[in-house]
Scaffold this active site. Structure first.
Site, PDB file in Angstrom:
ATOM      1  CG  ASP A  98      -2.202  -0.774   0.990  1.00 21.25           C
ATOM      2  OD1 ASP A  98      -2.652  -0.789  -0.234  1.00 21.25           O
ATOM      3  OD2 ASP A  98      -2.614  -1.521   1.789  1.00 21.25           O
ATOM      4  CG  ASP A 159      -7.027  -4.045  -1.740  1.00 23.89           C
ATOM      5  OD1 ASP A 159      -7.456  -5.277  -2.664  1.00 23.89           O
ATOM      6  OD2 ASP A 159      -7.827  -3.793  -1.103  1.00 23.89           O
TER       7      ASP A 159
HETATM    8  N1  GLY Z   1      -7.267  -2.054   0.809  1.00 28.00           N
HETATM    9  C1  GLY Z   1      -7.834  -2.602   1.996  1.00 28.00           C
HETATM   10  C2  GLY Z   1      -9.365  -2.067   1.808  1.00 28.00           C
HETATM   11  O1  GLY Z   1      -9.831  -1.713   0.616  1.00 28.00           O
HETATM   12  O2  GLY Z   1      -9.974  -2.209   2.499  1.00 28.00           O
END
Ligand code: GLY
Length: 377
Positions: A98, A159
């Site tokens: 992330d 994601d």
């Molecule tokens: N990237 C984690 C979520 O969308 O909750």
């Protein structure tokens, strides 16, 4: 973006409401990095939870507002959050895929606007750390380090498609093609293992970390294996069109369109997006953040397709955003949040609450419609 007269009038009014509210919100929360709100007021993740994956969205909102208004207050709030995020660079365990969400919306946004060399440095450091997560044989970016007593060496999640633009940015910034090779390598693996035949996407996939072979899927934050977690669908829809934007590879555009068509076919009549398109009918958990992010993805996608599809995607995005504005936005200046009913996941306990990324994508969507966004991705 081309919109009707009525749509433009609504966009202008809504951006006006955002401007009025966000100035009060920024004044009240200048030194925080909010995640959610309690009794209407934002909490603060800038101390004990500085490594949390959502901590780029507050500076992201502040940079969007700064770009729109040139109010110094927003620049200050964004810069303060960006500097606080530096602590995360020293916590190996909490550096994960992330990095895109954390540093594209903070340091890279800052650099795009101000050309600040410290911000460029942070962006490139974050990109380098993300690139270091690449498994060259399996051709995927490992999502996380160990947690819960498991190594998760071969785990990848949808994601991550939204984090690839950090690598595309580093490639464009440094002209070092390694960043492109890694982003494109992961993107191609995601095409193969995440996008299902019906256009829905899996949330989590486990690959063999030695050979890269598919091991299994997990339901992740959705209802279960084989279901379709709506925020994951939005990450895929938006993420694949972003990879198309940076690489020109038609396969990414095609994947984004298939996911978009699946999403469109599953939107309930009232335009309110559930946590999972396959959750039980009686369940009342929603995810406004999935609606807002999907709207942004549809607007981006609408720029790259022929006229009839362009209208379909753009009008659906506007419908989703208008529904949020009418039914789910807390417009009072006495509260901090915009969207009221986001959900972290299906099986956890945080449902129908404000979450900062929902507000970010709502604002981004409106600014896209007005051609006033700072492009972050
Ligand atoms: N990237 C984690 C979520 O969308 O909750």
């Amino acid at each position: 973006m081309r919109v009707t007269k009525e749509q433009k009038a609504w966009v202008d009014i809504t951006i006006g409401k955002i401007e009025e509210k966000m100035f009060c919100v920024a004044e009240r929360n200048l030194h925080k990095i909010p995640y959610t709100a309690k009794d209407g007021m934002f909490n603060d993740y800038s101390e004990s939870k500085i490594c949390w994956w959502t901590n780029g969205f507050w500076p992201g909102i502040m940079w969007q507002m700064y770009q729109l208004t040139k109010e110094e207050l927003y620049r200050k709030a964004a810069r303060e959050a960006e500097e606080k995020l530096d602590r995360n660079f020293l916590v190996y365990q909490k550096l994960d895929h992330d990095n895109g969400f954390k540093w594209l919306l903070s340091a890279v946004a800052d650099y795009r606007l101000t050309k600040d060399p410290d911000s460029r440095n942070r962006g490139l450091l974050a990109a380098q750390l993300l690139a270091g997560r690449y498994n060259p044989e399996g051709r995927f970016l490992r999502a996380w380090n160990e947690w819960g007593g498991q190594r998760h060496t071969g785990w990848a999640i949808i994601d991550c498609m939204m984090n690839l633009p950090l690598l595309y940015w580093a490639w464009e910034e440094t002209e070092d093609p390694r960043y492109l090779h890694i982003a494109d390598g992961h993107g191609k693996t995601a095409l193969k293992y995440f996008v299902r035949g019906d256009g829905s996407v899996r949330h989590m996939v486990e690959l063999d970390p030695v050979t890269g072979d598919f091991v299994r899927e997990y339901g992740g934050q959705g209802y279960g294996e084989g279901s379709s977690w709506t925020r994951g669908q939005a990450w895929g829809l938006y993420g694949f069109v972003l990879s198309y934007l940076h690489t020109g590879n038609q396969e990414y555009l095609h994947a984004s369109r298939r996911i978009a068509n699946y999403f469109l076919a599953n939107i309930p009549r009232d335009g309110i997006i559930p946590v999972d398109f396959r959750q039980p009918e009686e369940c009342e958990w929603e995810d406004d953040s999935a609606a807002a992010c999907a709207a942004c993805g549809l607007l981006e996608l609408s720029k790259h397709v022929e006229e009839a599809d362009c209208r379909l995607y753009r009008n659906t995005a506007i419908w989703l955003l208008q529904t949020l504005d009418r039914e789910r936005c807390g417009w009072s200046k006495k509260t901090d949040y915009l969207l009221e009913r986001c959900s972290v996941d299906y099986h956890g306990s945080d449902h129908n609450i404000p979450i900062i990324y929902g507000d970010y994508f709502f604002i981004e969507g409106l600014l896209k419609l007005a051609d006033k966004e700072l492009f972050m991705w």
